[in-house]
Write a protein that holds these residues in place. Structure first.
Motif, PDB file in Angstrom:
ATOM      1  N   GLN A 234       0.818  -1.227   0.000  1.00 31.45           N
ATOM      2  CA  GLN A 234       0.000   0.000   0.000  1.00 31.45           C
ATOM      3  C   GLN A 234       0.848   1.272   0.000  1.00 31.45           C
ATOM      4  O   GLN A 234       0.341   2.373   0.225  1.00 31.45           O
ATOM      5  N   LYS A 235       2.152   1.121  -0.265  1.00 31.31           N
ATOM      6  CA  LYS A 235       3.022   2.294  -0.289  1.00 31.31           C
ATOM      7  C   LYS A 235       2.902   3.041  -1.619  1.00 31.31           C
ATOM      8  O   LYS A 235       2.589   2.451  -2.649  1.00 31.31           O
ATOM      9  N   LEU A 236       3.193   4.337  -1.569  1.00 31.47           N
ATOM     10  CA  LEU A 236       3.229   5.150  -2.786  1.00 31.47           C
ATOM     11  C   LEU A 236       4.450   4.757  -3.603  1.00 31.47           C
ATOM     12  O   LEU A 236       5.579   4.786  -3.110  1.00 31.47           O
ATOM     13  N   VAL A 237       4.216   4.408  -4.875  1.00 33.17           N
ATOM     14  CA  VAL A 237       5.326   3.972  -5.728  1.00 33.17           C
ATOM     15  C   VAL A 237       5.489   4.846  -6.969  1.00 33.17           C
ATOM     16  O   VAL A 237       6.506   4.762  -7.648  1.00 33.17           O
ATOM     17  N   SER A 238       4.494   5.664  -7.302  1.00 29.38           N
ATOM     18  CA  SER A 238       4.598   6.551  -8.471  1.00 29.38           C
ATOM     19  C   SER A 238       4.075   7.927  -8.108  1.00 29.38           C
ATOM     20  O   SER A 238       2.858   8.155  -8.060  1.00 29.38           O
ATOM     21  N   VAL A 239       4.982   8.857  -7.860  1.00 25.36           N
ATOM     22  CA  VAL A 239       4.565  10.204  -7.494  1.00 25.36           C
ATOM     23  C   VAL A 239       4.012  10.951  -8.702  1.00 25.36           C
ATOM     24  O   VAL A 239       3.160  11.835  -8.570  1.00 25.36           O
ATOM     25  N   GLU A 240       4.489  10.584  -9.912  1.00 24.73           N
ATOM     26  CA  GLU A 240       3.949  11.220 -11.120  1.00 24.73           C
ATOM     27  C   GLU A 240       2.471  10.890 -11.300  1.00 24.73           C
ATOM     28  O   GLU A 240       1.647  11.779 -11.579  1.00 24.73           O
ATOM     29  N   ALA A 241       2.121   9.609 -11.140  1.00 23.03           N
ATOM     30  CA  ALA A 241       0.718   9.200 -11.257  1.00 23.03           C
ATOM     31  C   ALA A 241      -0.120   9.794 -10.127  1.00 23.03           C
ATOM     32  O   ALA A 241      -1.280  10.174 -10.321  1.00 23.03           O
ATOM     33  N   PHE A 242       0.488   9.886  -8.952  1.00 22.05           N
ATOM     34  CA  PHE A 242      -0.195  10.490  -7.810  1.00 22.05           C
ATOM     35  C   PHE A 242      -0.542  11.950  -8.101  1.00 22.05           C
ATOM     36  O   PHE A 242      -1.679  12.406  -7.869  1.00 22.05           O
ATOM     37  N   ALA A 243       0.422  12.694  -8.634  1.00 27.73           N
ATOM     38  CA  ALA A 243       0.200  14.114  -8.945  1.00 27.73           C
ATOM     39  C   ALA A 243      -0.881  14.282 -10.007  1.00 27.73           C
ATOM     40  O   ALA A 243      -1.698  15.204  -9.943  1.00 27.73           O
ATOM     41  N   LEU A 244      -0.888  13.378 -10.994  1.00 27.99           N
ATOM     42  CA  LEU A 244      -1.898  13.445 -12.047  1.00 27.99           C
ATOM     43  C   LEU A 244      -3.284  13.127 -11.499  1.00 27.99           C
ATOM     44  O   LEU A 244      -4.277  13.761 -11.875  1.00 27.99           O
ATOM     45  N   ALA A 245      -3.358  12.179 -10.580  1.00 31.46           N
ATOM     46  CA  ALA A 245      -4.648  11.792 -10.006  1.00 31.46           C
ATOM     47  C   ALA A 245      -5.239  12.917  -9.170  1.00 31.46           C
ATOM     48  O   ALA A 245      -6.441  13.204  -9.255  1.00 31.46           O
ATOM     49  N   VAL A 246      -4.427  13.550  -8.340  1.00 29.77           N
ATOM     50  CA  VAL A 246      -4.966  14.624  -7.502  1.00 29.77           C
ATOM     51  C   VAL A 246      -5.394  15.812  -8.355  1.00 29.77           C
ATOM     52  O   VAL A 246      -6.360  16.522  -8.015  1.00 29.77           O
ATOM     53  N   LYS A 247      -4.720  16.025  -9.462  1.00 26.87           N
ATOM     54  CA  LYS A 247      -5.142  17.089 -10.374  1.00 26.87           C
ATOM     55  C   LYS A 247      -6.480  16.720 -11.023  1.00 26.87           C
ATOM     56  O   LYS A 247      -7.378  17.560 -11.157  1.00 26.87           O
ATOM     57  N   TYR A 248      -6.613  15.464 -11.396  1.00 26.25           N
ATOM     58  CA  TYR A 248      -7.841  15.000 -12.048  1.00 26.25           C
ATOM     59  C   TYR A 248      -9.052  15.146 -11.128  1.00 26.25           C
ATOM     60  O   TYR A 248     -10.145  15.526 -11.562  1.00 26.25           O
ATOM     61  N   TYR A 249      -8.876  14.849  -9.849  1.00 28.01           N
ATOM     62  CA  TYR A 249      -9.996  14.869  -8.916  1.00 28.01           C
ATOM     63  C   TYR A 249     -10.146  16.210  -8.190  1.00 28.01           C
ATOM     64  O   TYR A 249     -10.730  16.269  -7.106  1.00 28.01           O
ATOM     65  N   SER A 250      -9.676  17.269  -8.778  1.00 22.76           N
ATOM     66  CA  SER A 250      -9.897  18.604  -8.217  1.00 22.76           C
ATOM     67  C   SER A 250     -11.287  19.101  -8.597  1.00 22.76           C
ATOM     68  O   SER A 250     -11.895  18.631  -9.566  1.00 22.76           O
ATOM     69  N   VAL A 251     -11.804  20.040  -7.829  1.00 20.58           N
ATOM     70  CA  VAL A 251     -13.137  20.599  -8.083  1.00 20.58           C
ATOM     71  C   VAL A 251     -13.236  21.169  -9.494  1.00 20.58           C
ATOM     72  O   VAL A 251     -14.205  20.918 -10.220  1.00 20.58           O
ATOM     73  N   GLN A 252     -12.222  21.913  -9.888  1.00 15.96           N
ATOM     74  CA  GLN A 252     -12.278  22.572 -11.196  1.00 15.96           C
ATOM     75  C   GLN A 252     -12.232  21.563 -12.335  1.00 15.96           C
ATOM     76  O   GLN A 252     -12.996  21.657 -13.298  1.00 15.96           O
ATOM     77  N   ASN A 253     -11.340  20.575 -12.235  1.00  8.82           N
ATOM     78  CA  ASN A 253     -11.198  19.632 -13.338  1.00  8.82           C
ATOM     79  C   ASN A 253     -12.409  18.725 -13.496  1.00  8.82           C
ATOM     80  O   ASN A 253     -12.736  18.306 -14.609  1.00  8.82           O
ATOM     81  N   LEU A 254     -13.101  18.423 -12.411  1.00 13.51           N
ATOM     82  CA  LEU A 254     -14.300  17.587 -12.492  1.00 13.51           C
ATOM     83  C   LEU A 254     -15.504  18.343 -13.048  1.00 13.51           C
ATOM     84  O   LEU A 254     -16.572  17.762 -13.250  1.00 13.51           O
ATOM     85  N   GLY A 255     -15.331  19.637 -13.284  1.00 15.98           N
ATOM     86  CA  GLY A 255     -16.411  20.422 -13.875  1.00 15.98           C
ATOM     87  C   GLY A 255     -17.564  20.674 -12.929  1.00 15.98           C
ATOM     88  O   GLY A 255     -18.713  20.805 -13.367  1.00 15.98           O
ATOM     89  N   LEU A 256     -17.274  20.755 -11.633  1.00 18.22           N
ATOM     90  CA  LEU A 256     -18.337  20.938 -10.646  1.00 18.22           C
ATOM     91  C   LEU A 256     -18.770  22.392 -10.516  1.00 18.22           C
ATOM     92  O   LEU A 256     -19.835  22.674  -9.966  1.00 18.22           O
TER      93      LEU A 256
END
Length: 606
Positions: free
Chosen positions: A100-122
């Motif tokens: 359950q450890k973080l192994v890809s910080v690049e994918a992590f950064a992309l995911a948090v950007k994807y699930y932001s309020v603005q990007n989700l079109g809310l």
């Protein structure tokens, strides 16, 4: 009468739930990062437990990601389809399936950007919503009140933006009464009352705040009276100028008439023709009125009515002045004329103080079950608003809105997520509380979802401020984490309920910090020598970048937790049968005011 203009289309409940489900899949893996407390960072070996990457790698990627976010904000360009491919949903690539450890910080950064309020079109864009609310009507500018004279720049920024939106919603709904929950010192309430002429009840649980709001409002009204007197002098001066202009016209006309008679007497006798005064009187009306209009536009003379004064309409100059601006005298050159009822009413409203635009600070502790009629005796159709309502007051604002027929709309900006009560945080603990701050919507209740206090605390972190260089206080956090290891090893205390507080700012060094902290905690400070204390400092100093990198992970993840809380509230509103329209709006600059999202909803017309 409420307007019938259509408002921007927003996402329906099923769409929001689908996005909520995706966000939960990500947070089930990532929430352990947010729930780790930095105080226990070294005592519980947090980095080794949760991250399988060098801290230098994490810092490099996150700093690059933050710089890109600053250069190209997510609200300007949502992630395109190509960026939504496997790294977003293929969570084993972000976290190891077994550890359950973080192994890809690049994918992590992309995911948090994807699930932001603005990007989700809310969000509905602020300006788009204002245009929809106003339709073809001009913006109501209200009175000339400058908030930065009475509050700091952050509060001024918040109050101006939110009051403009509230005023537009009130006009759209045909409402004059506003209830401001958690009104605090009354900044927003006073501004809505003075600038927009709304009748505002500011309710706060603190008697101190209520008294302070009353005093501040008294000073504002004093300033406003001075301003009105100044405006009246401006109007009186203009009236005098008008009289002089007309007197000058009459003198010029008379002189021109005499010269015209003298110069043309011979020809008139010879021709025996007839002539009218219009043949020799020059037309001054265009230039004079144009000049007067320009001067009127430069004066801060505003109507107490919804509409602005319009200088291109059918009103004459006298109609633009208050009733008593020009006192009638025997020598007045202005002819008496019958005034239309509409003009008379408008001028009287300009001259008289508006009794309805008052601000009344009240003290009351508000819950979801509060009975507003017991607090406000003249309750009528109204809007309920709240600027940075703390903890459970934000969700309770929405519950009161949905349960009270008099409340036709709501505009709420929450804050202090760490003070929210969570229904499933302590499932085995007996509690009589029925209405919780989180979750609110059916889906999260069915999932029995819990964030945890540390995660809610991290949701208050300001990614945008970090992105522009207002970094985290890494050294103070480092001092506290090392102190915790000292307390554990030297005093045998693993959990301490007492807080150190703001000792870091009063300390000259790490040694000084430790000694002052131990004294405050009531521990035997003299038993530790300087050498022992500094050994701990030297032991962990090379690992300070681990703490810095971990805190950056928490900051980057913070917007996702805020998205979860806001989505929960928005879904709750979408679940209500009598809600006609609801959305999120980013009201403030997140660097100036990190809690920048407002939840807005309007009820169906009865």
């Amino acid at each position: 009468m409420a307007a019938s203009r259509p408002l921007p289309v927003t996402q329906d409940l099923s769409t929001l739930r689908a996005k909520l489900q995706g966000l939960l899949r990500f947070l089930k893996e990532a929430l352990s990062i947010s729930n780790a407390h930095t105080v226990d960072f070294y005592t519980e070996s947090v980095w080794e437990q949760l991250v399988d990457l060098p801290p230098e790698t994490v810092l490099a990627v996150l700093r690059r990601s933050a710089a890109e976010a600053e250069a190209q904000p997510s609200e300007a360009r949502p992630l395109v389809a190509a960026e939504r491919e496997p790294d977003i949903t293929d969570f084993p690539k972000i976290f190891c399936e077994t550890s359950q450890k973080l192994v890809s910080v690049e994918a992590f950064a992309l995911a948090v950007k994807y699930y932001s309020v603005q990007n989700l079109g809310l969000c509905t864009p602020f300006e788009q919503l204002l245009v929809a609310l106003r339709g073809n009507q001009k913006q109501r500018t209200g009175e000339n009140v400058k908030p930065d004279e009475f509050m700091n720049l952050k509060k001024s920024h918040e109050v101006q933006a939110m009051s403009e939106l509230i005023s537009s919603i009130a006009d759209y709904c045909g409402i004059k009464q506003i209830i401001d929950l958690g009104s605090g010192k009354g900044y927003l309430s006073s501004f809505l009352s003075l600038k927009y002429g709304l009748k505002v009840y500011g309710i706060d649980s603190s008697n101190t705040n209520t008294y302070g709001a009353e005093e501040r409002n008294r000073k504002l009204k004093k300033h406003w009276k001075i301003y009105q007197r100044r405006s009246k002098l401006d109007v009186s001066g203009l009236a005098l100028q008008v009289a002089k202009e007309r007197k000058l016209q009459d003198e010029i006309k008379f002189k021109a008439g005499i010269e015209g008679v003298c110069n043309s007497s011979t020809s008139r006798i010879a021709s025996q023709g007839k002539m009218s005064t219009s043949d020799f009187l020059p037309d001054f009306s265009g230039s004079v009125i144009s000049n007067i209009r320009k001067q009127m536009e430069n004066l801060h003379v505003y109507s107490h009515q919804k509409e602005n004064l319009c200088f291109e309409n059918a009103f004459s100059l006298r109609d633009l002045l208050p009733v008593n601006a020009i006192e009638p005298t025997s020598s007045s050159q202005v002819p008496n004329r019958k005034m239309s009822e509409a003009n008379k009413e408008r001028r009287e409203m300009t001259s008289k103080p508006n009794e309805s635009n008052i601000y009344s600070p009240l003290t009351s502790f508000i819950t979801a079950d509060s009975e507003l009629h017991d607090i406000i005796k003249d309750l009528e159709d109204c809007l309920m608003v709240g600027l940075h309502t703390c903890g459970d007051l934000a969700p309770n604002t929405l519950r009161i809105f949905t349960s009270k027929s008099e409340i036709k709309g709501v505009c709420s900006v929450g804050c202090c997520y760490h003070l929210l009560s969570e229904e499933f945080e302590s499932p085995h603990k007996e509690c009589t509380q029925e209405k919780w701050g989180f979750p609110m919507c059916h889906y999260l209740k069915e999932e029995r979802w819990c964030c945890g206090r540390n995660a809610r605390m991290s949701a208050c972190l300001a990614l945008e401020r970090v992105a522009v260089g207002q970094g985290l206080p890494t050294e103070s956090l480092f001092y506290r984490a090392v102190l915790q290891d000292i307390i554990k090893d030297c005093y045998g205390i693993t959990k301490c309920d007492r807080h150190v507080g703001k000792i870091y700012s009063k300390s000259s060094s790490f040694l000084d910090y430790v000694r002052k902290s131990l004294k405050k905690l009531g521990l035997d400070e003299p038993k530790l020598s300087e050498e022992i204390i500094m050994d701990y400092y030297e032991k962990y100093k090379p690992r300070m970048n681990e703490l810095e990198a971990f805190n950056m992970l928490k900051v980057v993840l913070a917007p996702c937790i805020e998205t979860l809380i806001l989505l929960d509230r928005l879904c709750y509103l979408k679940e209500q049968d009598d809600i006609a329209w609801s959305t999120l709006v980013r009201l403030f600059d997140p660097v100036k005011s990190p809690r920048c999202y407002a939840i807005i909803a309007l009820k169906k017309q009865q």
